[in-house]
Design a protein around this motif. Structure first.
Motif: not given
Ligand code: GRF
Length: 213
Positions: A124-141
């Motif tokens: 996609a050519g994004v210039k920033l990428h990374g990681a996420t900590v999230h709470f889990v709900t039925p909607a994936l990610d």
């Protein structure tokens, strides 16, 4: 003291980061859907309880999830940390632990949910990428985001080099999230917005390119 269990499917480097950090959480067990998951042996060698609930022994996703939920509940944890756990959990499982399941995902959600996030970020050519900590709900990610860390995408990056840069941040922010939970500093504002108390906005924790290269 708040307690937790960790669910893994493979290598378990995030599990290791959680167990080695001083989080103040009592990690009671590591569970896996795959008996050969490398992380299980690492945890067992350090005296941590381990359990396998093999998904191959269950014809239906619901029955696997019910068995897994029972195995988790046997340890009575306050929180369930998914750390490279490669099964999509059913709503039945998630509803048994409301606001108590966390996941680490290797992208800046809501960008790139699902698999192959580094490859897709490069494409996609994004210039920033990374990681996420999230709470889990039925909607994936797509559950409420607790903390993110960004890294630059550098010219010449490969999927591997980008993954490595992101993983270093995963190992930093997942224990950070665990610490906030241990200290009871995580506050829900409505169903979807979650914020650590006393730290201002969570962008305090976005690392600058200088920090991460
Ligand atoms: C990590 O990149 C994590 O974000 C993703 O799967 C990978 C697991 O790695 N969900 P490890 O097993 O924690 O080393």
């Amino acid at each position: 003291m708040k307690s937790a269990v960790i669910l893994i499917s493979g290598r378990g480097s995030n599990m290791q980061a959680l167990l080695e950090a001083k989080t103040g959480l009592d990690f009671r067990a590591v569970l896996s859907n795959r008996p050969e998951a490398k992380g299980l042996a690492w945890a067992a060698a350090r005296g941590i309880a381990t359990r396998t609930v093999d998904h191959k022994a269950h014809a239906a996703r619901e029955s696997f999830d019910a068995a897994l939920a029972d195995a988790v509940e046997a340890f009575g944890p306050d929180y369930v940390f998914l750390a490279g756990f490669m099964r999509i959990l059913t709503e039945g499982f998630i509803r048994r632990f409301p606001h108590r399941i966390l996941n680490i995902h290797p992208s800046l959600l809501p960008a790139f949910p699902g698999l192959h996030t580094h490859r897709r970020a490069l494409a996609a050519g994004v210039k920033l990428h990374g990681a996420t900590v999230h709470f889990v709900t039925p909607a994936l990610d797509h559950g409420p985001i607790l903390v993110q860390a960004a890294v630059p995408v550098l010219s010449g990056d490969t999927e591997e080099s980008l993954a490595e840069r992101v993983l270093a941040q995963e190992h930093r922010i997942y224990p950070m999230a665990a610490r906030w939970l241990a200290q009871d500093r995580v506050e829900f504002r409505g169903a979807d917005v979650v914020q650590p108390k006393g730290t201002g906005v969570s962008s305090d924790w976005v690392v600058s390119p200088r920090d991460s290269c």
